[in-house]
Design an enzyme around this catalytic site. Sequence first.
Site, short mmCIF file in Angstrom:
data_model
loop_
_atom_site.label_atom_id
_atom_site.label_comp_id
_atom_site.label_asym_id
_atom_site.label_seq_id
_atom_site.Cartn_x
_atom_site.Cartn_y
_atom_site.Cartn_z
N SER A 43 3.22 -3.28 -5.12
CA SER A 43 4.35 -3.65 -4.26
C SER A 43 4.75 -5.09 -4.55
O SER A 43 4.00 -5.84 -5.19
CB SER A 43 3.90 -3.54 -2.79
N TYR B 78 -2.04 -4.98 4.58
CA TYR B 78 -1.25 -4.29 3.54
C TYR B 78 -1.15 -5.15 2.28
O TYR B 78 -1.36 -4.68 1.16
CB TYR B 78 0.14 -3.96 4.10
N1 LIG Z 1 8.75 1.99 0.69
C1 LIG Z 1 8.67 0.79 0.15
O1 LIG Z 1 9.51 -0.10 0.39
C2 LIG Z 1 7.56 0.46 -0.80
C3 LIG Z 1 7.63 -0.75 -1.49
C4 LIG Z 1 6.61 -1.08 -2.37
C5 LIG Z 1 5.56 -0.21 -2.55
N2 LIG Z 1 5.51 0.97 -1.85
C6 LIG Z 1 4.36 1.84 -2.09
O2 LIG Z 1 4.81 3.06 -2.61
C7 LIG Z 1 3.92 4.12 -2.24
C8 LIG Z 1 4.71 5.26 -1.62
O3 LIG Z 1 5.34 4.76 -0.45
P1 LIG Z 1 6.57 5.48 0.27
O4 LIG Z 1 7.52 4.42 0.61
O5 LIG Z 1 7.02 6.67 -0.50
O6 LIG Z 1 5.84 5.89 1.63
P2 LIG Z 1 5.83 7.20 2.53
O7 LIG Z 1 7.15 7.87 2.52
O8 LIG Z 1 5.21 6.78 3.80
O9 LIG Z 1 4.80 8.14 1.72
C9 LIG Z 1 3.45 7.82 1.66
C10 LIG Z 1 2.74 8.94 0.93
O10 LIG Z 1 1.33 8.63 0.87
C11 LIG Z 1 0.62 9.77 1.34
N3 LIG Z 1 -0.64 9.37 1.94
C12 LIG Z 1 -0.87 8.51 2.97
N4 LIG Z 1 -2.18 8.46 3.27
C13 LIG Z 1 -2.79 9.32 2.40
C14 LIG Z 1 -4.14 9.71 2.21
N5 LIG Z 1 -5.13 9.24 2.97
N6 LIG Z 1 -4.42 10.60 1.25
C15 LIG Z 1 -3.43 11.11 0.48
N7 LIG Z 1 -2.14 10.77 0.60
C16 LIG Z 1 -1.83 9.89 1.56
C17 LIG Z 1 1.55 10.44 2.33
O11 LIG Z 1 1.27 11.82 2.42
P3 LIG Z 1 0.48 12.55 3.61
O12 LIG Z 1 0.85 11.88 4.89
O13 LIG Z 1 0.94 13.96 3.47
O14 LIG Z 1 -0.96 12.40 3.27
C18 LIG Z 1 2.89 10.27 1.63
O15 LIG Z 1 3.09 11.28 0.67
C19 LIG Z 1 2.90 3.48 -1.28
O16 LIG Z 1 1.73 3.15 -1.96
C20 LIG Z 1 3.61 2.22 -0.83
O17 LIG Z 1 2.70 1.22 -0.42
C21 LIG Z 1 6.49 1.32 -0.99
#
Ligand SMILES: NC(=O)c1ccc[n+]([C@@H]2O[C@H](COP(=O)([O-])OP(=O)(O)OC[C@H]3O[C@@H](n4cnc5c(N)ncnc54)[C@H](OP(=O)(O)O)[C@@H]3O)[C@@H](O)[C@H]2O)c1
Length: 243
Positions: free
Chosen positions: A144, A157
């Site tokens: 991130s 985080y």
């Molecule tokens: N959104 C942003 O602005 C942003 C920016 C930088 C980096 N990121 C990173 O990108 C990645 C994806 O984020 P997103 O924005 O797509 O978030 P999101 O929509 O909240 O999706 C998170 C995903 O992680 C899964 N997850 C959470 N806990 C888990 C566990 N214990 N075991 C397996 N799967 C798990 C969730 O699935 P289940 O609930 O079905 O398990 C979901 O598929 C994350 O690592 C996040 O930190 C996001």
Amino acid sequence: MARDLRDNVAIVTGASQGIGKAISLELAKAGANVVLAARSRDALEELAAQINRLKKDTALAVPTDVASEESIRNLLAAVEEHWGRMDILVNNAGRTLSRPLAETTSADWDRLMAVNARGAFLLCRESLALLRRSERAHIVNISSVVGVKGYTRQIAYTASKHALRGMSIALAEELRDTNIRVHVICPGGVLTEMTDSVRPDIPKDELILPEEIADWVLHLLRQEGRGVVDEIRIRRASSGPWF
Ligand SMILES: NC(=O)c1ccc[n+]([C@@H]2O[C@H](COP(=O)([O-])OP(=O)(O)OC[C@H]3O[C@@H](n4cnc5c(N)ncnc54)[C@H](OP(=O)(O)O)[C@@H]3O)[C@@H](O)[C@H]2O)c1
């Protein structure tokens, strides 16, 4: 030059929604077999069915909790049984929290580290044997902007994303003479449920689309030639340059 990803075997964690779902769909469009891992069985099975309608038997839904070592072993056993090798691991599963230091409990800290850092560590370690059977393998870790800098109210985080990025740099060094490359993607704000929960202040039309992150991941995986891209940082166009 673009490398052909057809018939590659890829695991994407956090594939049930958001960025992981977008990456899974792009990998499937590129002809890869995709193993969809997250905890939400219904969402995974729906996505697997969608991909399998495009090309039969290319997506496998494996409900997985990356905080559980046993669950990760089950996931890799499924890949071993189905394909016997693996070419791509995308550590994307993640959770977040917006809370100042004084209100961040030890349990909050442990929960975030268990998924964002330890989960990816376990997956890297447990996948090594399968990845070594590939001609050219890639580990893509989704860190991130806070894997590089720090944001207020995001103590745990930020620590977890720094840990993930740090581990990736060390692992890339450890694996430099092997067939496995390690990459880090550092996105800024993306239009997903995660951002909605912690940064509702950012206008939606300024957030990066999950499909854009998927495009960058595919670009990295397809890259051919003498150069290698270790890390990609993607910021919102409306944010300050050079995080
Ligand atoms: N959104 C942003 O602005 C942003 C920016 C930088 C980096 N990121 C990173 O990108 C990645 C994806 O984020 P997103 O924005 O797509 O978030 P999101 O929509 O909240 O999706 C998170 C995903 O992680 C899964 N997850 C959470 N806990 C888990 C566990 N214990 N075991 C397996 N799967 C798990 C969730 O699935 P289940 O609930 O079905 O398990 C979901 O598929 C994350 O690592 C996040 O930190 C996001």
